[in-house]
Design a protein around this motif. Structure first.
Motif, mmCIF file in Angstrom:
data_model
loop_
_atom_site.group_PDB
_atom_site.id
_atom_site.type_symbol
_atom_site.label_atom_id
_atom_site.label_comp_id
_atom_site.label_asym_id
_atom_site.label_seq_id
_atom_site.Cartn_x
_atom_site.Cartn_y
_atom_site.Cartn_z
ATOM 1 N N UNK A 172 1.010 -1.103 -0.044
ATOM 2 C CA UNK A 172 -0.166 0.070 0.005
ATOM 3 C C UNK A 172 0.771 1.252 -0.070
ATOM 4 N N UNK A 173 0.172 2.325 -0.328
ATOM 5 C CA UNK A 173 0.890 3.560 -0.293
ATOM 6 C C UNK A 173 1.492 3.885 1.079
ATOM 7 N N UNK A 174 2.705 4.265 0.857
ATOM 8 C CA UNK A 174 3.673 4.547 2.194
ATOM 9 C C UNK A 174 2.672 6.041 2.771
ATOM 10 N N UNK A 175 2.644 6.004 3.932
ATOM 11 C CA UNK A 175 1.657 7.134 4.387
ATOM 12 C C UNK A 175 2.759 8.401 4.872
ATOM 13 N N UNK A 176 4.100 7.781 5.218
ATOM 14 C CA UNK A 176 4.891 8.791 5.565
ATOM 15 C C UNK A 176 5.377 9.712 4.279
ATOM 16 N N UNK A 177 5.764 9.257 3.359
ATOM 17 C CA UNK A 177 6.118 9.719 2.251
ATOM 18 C C UNK A 177 5.140 10.335 1.063
ATOM 19 N N UNK B 189 12.668 6.845 5.427
ATOM 20 C CA UNK B 189 12.961 5.668 6.215
ATOM 21 C C UNK B 189 11.997 4.770 6.328
ATOM 22 N N UNK B 190 10.810 5.118 6.359
ATOM 23 C CA UNK B 190 9.604 4.181 6.484
ATOM 24 C C UNK B 190 9.421 3.023 5.197
ATOM 25 N N UNK B 191 9.779 3.544 3.924
ATOM 26 C CA UNK B 191 9.698 2.478 2.979
ATOM 27 C C UNK B 191 10.782 2.204 2.340
ATOM 28 N N UNK B 192 11.900 2.947 2.675
ATOM 29 C CA UNK B 192 13.060 2.407 2.253
ATOM 30 C C UNK B 192 13.350 3.180 0.835
ATOM 31 N N UNK B 193 12.550 4.307 0.432
ATOM 32 C CA UNK B 193 12.726 4.831 -0.896
ATOM 33 C C UNK B 193 11.689 4.291 -1.848
ATOM 34 N N UNK B 194 10.958 3.553 -1.485
ATOM 35 C CA UNK B 194 10.221 2.742 -2.525
ATOM 36 C C UNK B 194 8.695 3.273 -2.825
ATOM 37 N N UNK B 195 8.381 4.003 -1.745
ATOM 38 C CA UNK B 195 6.903 4.979 -1.959
ATOM 39 C C UNK B 195 5.774 3.714 -1.500
ATOM 40 N N UNK B 196 5.973 2.529 -0.976
ATOM 41 C CA UNK B 196 5.204 1.813 -0.594
ATOM 42 C C UNK B 196 5.530 0.775 0.455
ATOM 43 N N UNK B 197 4.600 0.113 1.324
ATOM 44 C CA UNK B 197 4.994 -0.627 2.425
ATOM 45 C C UNK B 197 4.128 -1.918 2.270
#
Length: 364
Positions: A128-133, A188-196
């Motif tokens: 899903x979409x990373x809510x942090x970035x 940091x949350x998604x490692x630069x992927x934009x999703x988790x």
């Protein structure tokens, strides 16, 4: 021909990161937009060619073993003339945003749920979409910066000599991997992927009339793509579970009704528990084993329709295995009154062997 390691100013056991840093440092000095001299242009071509070879593990291995290390030639020429270069003729930087992968899960459904359809909660392992970035891939408050090697184009050009003269080919920029931008501070949350990755629960409407193997497509129900790209689709494949009493033939429900010898002879009115409630079954007088009683409209509601199949009940007459003396006397009196002929072989009828087998033991 100059040694590629000497061209980049690194040792032969340099790591890929060291080679990349050396290339970026030299490219910033020699790029034609920064240094327009002819000497710098030649050096820039040599540096770029050296990096193209040493940044590719396979090319680097061939070069270390004495190969030419991708000096150009027919492959580059065909790429230029037939559009098989970077991105199949793509111009401009790549987008970090890509469509997500499709996903498929399998769902087991009870036969009773197939009659009218049912709502069901399912759990999907997905991205899903990373809510942090919010899909930008960057730490909050930061953004990608333009690549200082390709100047945001996502490509670098290389000139090679060929049978046709000097040919210029375009390749993905090794510094930004063709994106045209560099993320200095990845999220940091998604490692630069934009999703988790996560487990998502959602409610789906399972339609009536589905069969084992039926697939349903939920557009946009798959994983979100890298860089906050659009979602893929979710495919759900159903399996209708076996039922101990009822089976299925298309949209008809099939069952077997056991009746006593007396009820078969005299007829009876029976109430049986169907999958969607009680149903009355009229057993006609003189019913034989294998006869089929049809109850209209008590089967399965057809897929994408309001019409229903039928409930078909095969009768099985149960002959008592043990009788009291009184019961035996009564049966003998009945036999004497009817004067029935004794057992004999008659014409073969499918009804005794085939009706139940063919109609009621086929899996729906």
């Amino acid at each position: 021909m100059a040694d590629h390691y000497d061209t980049l100013g690194v040792s032969r056991d340099a790591s890929s990161d060291e080679i990349k840093k050396a290339y970026r440092r030299l490219a910033r000095q020699l790029h034609p937009d920064v240094n327009p001299s002819e000497e710098a242009a030649e050096q820039f071509k040599a540096v770029t060619h050296a990096y193209d070879v040493l940044s590719d593990p396979n090319e680097r291995q061939r070069y270390d073993q004495g190969g030419s290390g991708g000096a150009g030639g027919f492959g580059d020429i065909f790429e230029t003339f037939f559009g098989q270069g970077f991105g199949g003729g793509q111009r401009g930087p790549r987008s970090r945003s890509e469509r997500g992968e499709d996903a498929m899960i399998r769902v087991d459904v009870e036969l009773a749920e197939v009659i009218f359809g049912v709502q069901r909660e399912i759990t999907v392992n997905t991205a899903v979409l990373c809510e942090t970035c919010n899909g930008t891939c960057c730490q909050p408050g930061t953004s990608p910066i333009s690549c200082d090697v390709c100047r945001g184009t996502g490509q670098v050009q290389r000139q090679v000599r060929s049978l046709f003269g000097n040919v210029v080919t375009a390749h993905p920029c090794g510094s930004c991997h063709g994106y045209g931008t560099v993320i200095e501070h990845p999220c940091i949350e998604c490692g630069g992927q934009g999703r988790v990755s996560t487990r998502r629960t959602q409610t789906i409407d399972i339609p009536s009339g589905i069969e084992t193997g039926t697939r349903m497509q939920l557009r946009g129900g798959g994983e979100v793509g890298p860089g906050g790209g659009p979602n893929g689709d979710l495919f759900i494949q159903f399996r209708v579970m076996h039922h101990d009493v009822f089976s299925r033939d298309g949209n008809d429900l099939l069952a077997t009704l056991q009746v006593s010898m007396a009820d078969a002879i005299l007829g009876a009115d029976a109430s049986v528990a169907a999958l969607d409630g009680e149903v009355r079954v009229q057993v006609p007088a003189g019913t034989q084993s294998g006869d089929v009683i049809t109850v209209r409209g008590r089967g399965i509601q057809a897929l994408q329709s309001t019409s229903r199949g039928d409930l078909k009940v095969a009768v099985q007459v149960i002959t008592p295995a043990k009788l009291s003396k009184r019961e035996q006397d009564l049966v003998r009196q009945l036999a004497a009154l009817r004067k029935d002929p004794g057992p004999n072989l008659g014409e073969f009828q499918q009804g005794l062997f085939g009706k139940i087998r063919d109609r009621f033991f086929r899996q729906g």
